[in-house]
Design an enzyme around this catalytic site. Structure first.
Site, PDB file in Angstrom:
ATOM      1  N   ALA A 199      16.574-103.045 -55.482  1.00  0.00           N
ATOM      2  CA  ALA A 199      17.534-103.831 -56.275  1.00  0.00           C
ATOM      3  C   ALA A 199      17.142-103.937 -57.743  1.00  0.00           C
ATOM      4  CB  ALA A 199      17.716-105.227 -55.672  1.00  0.00           C
ATOM      5  N   LYS A 228      19.880-107.148 -51.531  1.00  0.00           N
ATOM      6  CA  LYS A 228      18.628-107.550 -50.900  1.00  0.00           C
ATOM      7  C   LYS A 228      17.695-106.374 -50.623  1.00  0.00           C
ATOM      8  CE  LYS A 228      21.443-110.511 -48.236  1.00  0.00           C
ATOM      9  NZ  LYS A 228      21.718-111.060 -46.912  1.00  0.00           N
ATOM     10  N   CYS A 229      17.981-105.237 -51.219  1.00  0.00           N
ATOM     11  CA  CYS A 229      17.186-104.026 -51.025  1.00  0.00           C
ATOM     12  C   CYS A 229      15.954-104.051 -51.927  1.00  0.00           C
ATOM     13  CB  CYS A 229      18.050-102.806 -51.359  1.00  0.00           C
ATOM     14  SG  CYS A 229      17.203-101.216 -51.226  1.00  0.00           S
ATOM     15  N   GLY A 230      14.902-103.405 -51.491  1.00  0.00           N
ATOM     16  CA  GLY A 230      13.699-103.283 -52.301  1.00  0.00           C
ATOM     17  C   GLY A 230      13.933-102.522 -53.598  1.00  0.00           C
TER      18      GLY A 230
END
Length: 158
Positions: free
Chosen positions: A39, A35-37
């Site tokens: 990803a 869910k990281c920017g």
């Protein structure tokens, strides 16, 4: 100086795998978060893997939830997310801690070998470590560094 081959890690299915199984192969080891920017880097890591796997390169992904709860609790959701959204086929492992008192020993070792800009600690998701064929940490790349910008360094270890 010790190498990464002295460590063992947990696979997604719970089995323990020795890093010695990767002896003689250049590696990219990365802490990931679905869910990281950052990803979208999964796609670039997969591209590097596909371009270079015949020459021995292996990308190893280690999901981590150390930074703002950006990983699924269920490892199966993580695996499904990576496969469906980015076509990930490189090896992924069980979720680990990459910092603090309970940090995965492999990551403690790698951060002791190559520190970041200001400190040895991993500061965010998608910190990438390049490992040579002898198991040595040769370079560390910041989370914001595109995996595709690692190509010149990869050529030196392949």
């Amino acid at each position: 100086m010790s190498t990464i081959y002295e460590f063992s890690v947990k696979k997604v299915n719970g089995e323990i795998q020795s890093m010695e199984d990767y002896k003689g192969k250049p590696l990219i080891i990365v802490n990931t978060a679905s869910k990281c920017g950052f990803a979208s880097q999964f796609k670039e890591l997969q591209e590097l893997y596909e371009e270079n796997k015949e020459r021995g390169l292996v990308v190893l992904g280690f999901p981590s939830d150390n930074f703002k709860d950006q990983e699924f609790d269920d490892i199966e959701k993580t695996m499904e997310f990576c496969e469906i959204n980015f076509g990930v086929t490189f090896p992924m492992f069980a979720k680990v801690n990459v910092k603090g008192d309970h940090a995965e020993p492999l990551f403690t070792h790698m951060t002791s070998q190559k520190k970041g800009m200001l400190t040895k600690d991993i500061k965010w998701n998608f910190t990438k470590f390049l490992i040579d064929r002898k198991g040595n940490v040769v370079e560390r790349f910041a989370p914001q560094t595109s995996p595709l910008k690692m190509k010149n360094a990869i050529e030196l270890v392949i």
